[in-house]
Write a protein that holds these residues in place. Structure first.
Motif, short mmCIF file in Angstrom:
data_model
loop_
_atom_site.label_atom_id
_atom_site.label_comp_id
_atom_site.label_asym_id
_atom_site.label_seq_id
_atom_site.Cartn_x
_atom_site.Cartn_y
_atom_site.Cartn_z
N SER A 228 6.97 -5.64 -0.20
CA SER A 228 6.70 -6.54 -1.32
C SER A 228 5.58 -6.00 -2.20
CB SER A 228 6.35 -7.94 -0.80
OG SER A 228 6.03 -8.80 -1.87
N PHE A 229 4.56 -5.41 -1.58
CA PHE A 229 3.44 -4.86 -2.35
C PHE A 229 3.95 -3.78 -3.31
CE2 PHE A 229 0.16 -1.65 -3.00
CZ PHE A 229 -0.91 -2.42 -3.43
N PHE A 230 4.80 -2.89 -2.81
CA PHE A 230 5.26 -1.77 -3.63
C PHE A 230 6.41 -2.16 -4.56
CE2 PHE A 230 3.18 0.63 -0.17
CZ PHE A 230 2.36 1.43 -0.93
N GLN A 231 7.20 -3.13 -4.18
CA GLN A 231 8.34 -3.50 -5.01
C GLN A 231 8.00 -4.53 -6.09
OE1 GLN A 231 11.57 -4.73 -2.46
NE2 GLN A 231 11.73 -2.73 -1.45
N HIS A 232 6.99 -5.35 -5.82
CA HIS A 232 6.72 -6.46 -6.74
C HIS A 232 5.29 -6.47 -7.29
CE1 HIS A 232 10.58 -8.01 -5.54
NE2 HIS A 232 10.21 -8.03 -4.27
N LEU A 233 4.31 -6.30 -6.42
CA LEU A 233 2.92 -6.47 -6.87
C LEU A 233 2.42 -5.26 -7.67
CD1 LEU A 233 0.49 -8.36 -6.86
CD2 LEU A 233 -0.21 -7.35 -4.67
#
Length: 264
Positions: A228-233
């Protein structure tokens, strides 16, 4: 391990453990690595002086995390060691992200000469040490409890009078005492505690210069929110690309740069 239900209103300081006696037992392992023609002697301390990572390593050692913690060391060419046979451990017991990043820098011939470089959450400091040996002006950072270990590895591997800086940096707390113009920002296995993600993001935004590049090597742990950190944030604030994927280790290396300002 981190509290599974952290208070979102808590102060940033509460994310990072600061007590010295996290664990009563401790031990060290020393290993040799060869990257870019440099033989690196790296000591890893386990136990009470690991800061944030201590909680992860305690879980690893207790079998609570199903991760691989032993990786074969690349034995340096004996010619580089003067024919000596090193009496070091053949396994270096930490996650492979730092080694993956060093391998990437070697295989891609990343140019550190004259570059202003900072490493975050350095642990042993191996990534920053390699960058310094390759000509970078390097600052190696981590929480205060990790600095003694990093300093020892810097002294063991850097020529006298050519030291990399070793400094404490707690994300979201004191990044503003550091410059905003680093050419390269490096991090290996620093994306695994969700409460730290906003703090890390703010730190990356502050440190990375307008034309700087960020390299992050990370185990893609779904249960820790890493994807999630790399795909969204991170893509909300940086142009992000996958530079390398290691399927065997489930490790990704990402390259990020500031987004180009939109034309008026």
């Amino acid at each position: 391990m981190a509290d599974p239900d952290p208070d979102p209103e808590s102060e940033p300081e509460s994310v990072f453990p600061r007590e010295d006696g996290l664990f009563a037992d401790s031990y060290s392992e020393k290993s040799l690595f060869c990257f870019c023609g440099h033989v690196l002697s790296i000591t890893q301390n386990f136990g009470s002086r690991l800061g944030v990572a201590a909680r992860v390593w305690d879980a690893v050692r207790s079998g609570l995390l199903r991760v691989r913690v032993a990786r074969e060391v690349r034995i340096p060419d004996p010619a580089l060691l003067g024919g000596a046979h090193p009496s070091y451990s053949l396994f270096f017991s930490f996650l492979p992200q730092a080694l993956s990043l060093c391998n990437y820098f070697e295989s891609q011939n990343v140019d550190f000469r004259g570059k202003k470089v900072i490493e975050l959450g350095a642990g042993t400091g191996i990534v920053g040490i390699l960058a310094a040996l390759q000509g970078g002006d390097v600052t190696i950072t981590d929480l205060p409890l990790a600095l003694e270990q990093i300093q020892g590895n810097v002294q063991a591997n850097m020529p006298a009078g050519d030291r990399a800086q070793v400094r404490a940096l707690s994300w979201g707390i004191d990044q503003h005492v550091f410059p905003r113009d680093y050419d390269l920002v490096l991090g290996a296995d620093i994306v695994y505690l969700e409460p730290t993600f906003p703090l890390l993001l703010g730190t990356l935004q502050h440190l990375c210069g307008p034309h700087g590049t960020i390299y992050l090597a990370s185990k893609m742990r779904e249960e820790h929110g890493t994807e999630s950190f790399f795909q969204h944030l991170l893509p909300q604030h940086f142009q992000l690309e996958l530079a390398q994927r290691d399927e065997d280790e489930n490790v990704n290396i990402y390259r990020a740069r500031h987004r180009e300002p939109r034309p008026a």
